[in-house]
Design an enzyme around this catalytic site. Structure first.
Site, mmCIF file in Angstrom:
data_model
loop_
_atom_site.group_PDB
_atom_site.id
_atom_site.type_symbol
_atom_site.label_atom_id
_atom_site.label_comp_id
_atom_site.label_asym_id
_atom_site.label_seq_id
_atom_site.Cartn_x
_atom_site.Cartn_y
_atom_site.Cartn_z
ATOM 1 N N GLY A 13 0.812 -1.494 0.089
ATOM 2 C CA GLY A 13 0.037 -0.025 -0.048
ATOM 3 C C GLY A 13 0.737 1.096 -0.017
ATOM 4 C CB THR A 128 -1.740 -12.075 -2.854
ATOM 5 O OG1 THR A 128 -0.672 -11.328 -3.382
ATOM 6 C CG2 THR A 128 -1.764 -13.382 -3.590
ATOM 7 C CD GLU A 161 9.185 -7.122 0.674
ATOM 8 O OE1 GLU A 161 10.139 -6.767 1.769
ATOM 9 O OE2 GLU A 161 8.446 -7.990 0.783
ATOM 10 C CB CYS A 272 4.227 -13.104 -2.104
ATOM 11 S SG CYS A 272 3.603 -11.761 -1.998
#
Length: 480
Positions: A13, A128, A161, A272
């Protein structure tokens, strides 16, 4: 002025909204979160996450058209477009525990949006989520609306990242999924026009809702599969005397395969890959596809095997015991250029060594002592939940010390484990490191960053993943 509100000020975000604000000066962007500590961080000079280039973007826009607030309901009510970027951790109990995504925070956000909205809104899935989540969220919004209309879109993120800002500035693609209805297509166009301020139209892919949701899980599963494939090869390379770097380079030159994600290592990490594969496995099982589920399970099994293989290599090399021996852990983040430790291989490696009573001295340039202590004390999946729902942080772990200098970490150590590929670990004065260590001095390179030949000349016994074994290690078992 169009108003965008994003619920969730985390790794997705915060950076995503900062770049939208930078590229769309005529749009007002507000990021909201229930954690005042996190919002205070975003409003300070020390942002709550480390990401190269993020500071500059936030400082250019903050206070102009980018705002961070804990007034969640107020800003959601005022927004035209609401992005939902909340945690979707793996369930720890109940149906699907250990595999299914926990949609508690998503459902709570949807109910709040329906409750406070007084005007029509586009609601965008940024987290996700499992396939068909949009349908469930749509039902919640529809059944709780107060004369307002909601159109739901799926807009999964594909950030890596450490390069998130670069990825946002120049994405491979932006994916927008929506209903094939007039309202759905209109909403897709509205969001597409936001991204079109800086992303070429040919890179903005529009699909139906389900394709967008599944594409995100599939992308992460494919990337993790490549890492597990090369890591499986690394074990075979060690057994046969082949060099995994040479094998990777050779197959990477094949244009059908390509060179990316073919670096052998101690294993993949991050928020993830494992979570999304487990989710994919659960969806396959629920849809009566056990063979497909087992195929994807194997990707995680190989990743776990690689970590345990590394620990066993450390212990067996050092006379089959690390009890009371000091081991330096260089790097704790799951990869360089981030402070994120979610699912980092360092956690399992450290726990494995602690189980054999080793003393650990840990150094990472971006990870705090509090974070390391928490990670080594928590149960699996606890960390995916918001900070206020996590177990309290323990004061310390007796066998672990966290230091702020690599040379301090290695002083008097019997062995060094390189767990993160930070550039500074390539540039260390390894003669100085060797001189300060107990002898024989071992280096276990979990990221293949050191020059094995140079270190062996200095006097180190070196283990590098997937490389021909040091003569010292050849008769040692790879797996206990």
């Amino acid at each position: 002025m169009v108003k965008i509100c994003c619920i969730g000020a985390g790794y997705v975000g915060g950076p995503t909204m900062a770049v939208i604000a930078l590229k769309c000066p005529d749009i007002q962007v507000t990021v909201v979160d229930i954690s005042s500590q996190r919002i205070n961080g975003w409003n300070s000079d020390h942002l709550p996450i480390y990401e190269p280039g993020l500071d500059e973007v936030v400082k250019k826009c903050r206070g102009k058209n980018l705002f961070f607030s804990i007034e969640v309901e107020k800003h959601v009510a005022e927004a035209d477009i609401v992005f939902v970027s909340v945690n979707t951790p793996t369930k720890t109990h109940g149906l699907g525990a250990g595999k299914a995504a926990d949609l508690t925070y998503w459902e709570s956000a949807a109910r709040m949006i329906a409750d406070v909205s007084k005007s029509d809104k586009i609601v965008v899935e940024k987290s996700t989520v499992p396939v068909k989540t949009a349908e469930a969220i749509e039902r919640i919004l529809t059944h709780n609306r107060k004369g307002t209309n909601f159109t739901i879109l799926s807009n999964p993120e594909f950030l890596a990242e450490g390069t998130a800002i670069k990825d946002l500035f120049n994405p491979d693609r932006v994916l927008i999924g929506g209903r094939e209805t007039p309202a759905g297509q209109k909403a897709i166009k509205t969001l597409r026009d936001v991204y079109a301020n800086w992303v070429p139209m040919e890179k903005i892919i529009c699909t139906n809702l389900w394709s967008a949701e599944l594409s995100k899980l599939a992308a992460n599963a494919f990337l993790a599969q490549r890492i597990s494939s090369v890591n499986a090869m690394s074990a075979l390379c060690e057994a046969t005397g082949a060099d995994v770097s040479e094998v990777s380079h050779s197959i990477g030159t094949d244009s059908r395969i390509g060179p990316k994600f073919l670096n052998a290592s101690v294993g993949f990490g991050g928020s993830c890959f494992q979570k999304d594969i487990l989710n994919l496995v659960y969806i396959c099982e629920c849809n009566g596809l056990p063979e497909v589920a087992n195929y994807w399970k194997q990707v995680i099994k190989v990743n776990d095997y690689q970590k345990s293989r590394f620990v066993n290599r450390v212990v067996s090399s050092m006379f089959n015991t690390v009890s009371t021996k000091k081991i330096a852990i260089l790097g704790f983040a799951f990869k360089k250029d981030t402070g994120d430790t979610r699912e980092t291989p360092a956690i399992d490696v450290c726990k494995g060594l602690l189980g054999d009573k080793a003393r650990l001295s840990i150094y990472d340039p971006q990870v705090t002592e509090d974070q390391i202590t928490k990670d080594l004390s928590m149960r699996k999946f606890d960390k995916d939940h918001p900070a206020h729902l996590q177990p309290p942080s323990p004061t310390s772990i007796k066998q672990v010390s966290v230091v702020w200098d690599a040379y301090e970490a290695v002083k008097d150590a019997h062995g060094v484990c390189i767990m993160t590929e930070w550039d500074e670990f390539k540039k260390l004065d390894y003669q100085k490191v060797y001189d300060s260590m107990q002898k024989p001095a071992f280096v276990f390179d979990g990221r293949n960053v050191v020059d094995v030949g140079v270190l062996r000349k200095i006097g180190f016994i070196v283990y590098s993943i997937g490389k021909p074994l040091d003569p010292w290690l050849k008769d040692m078992p790879a797996v206990a």
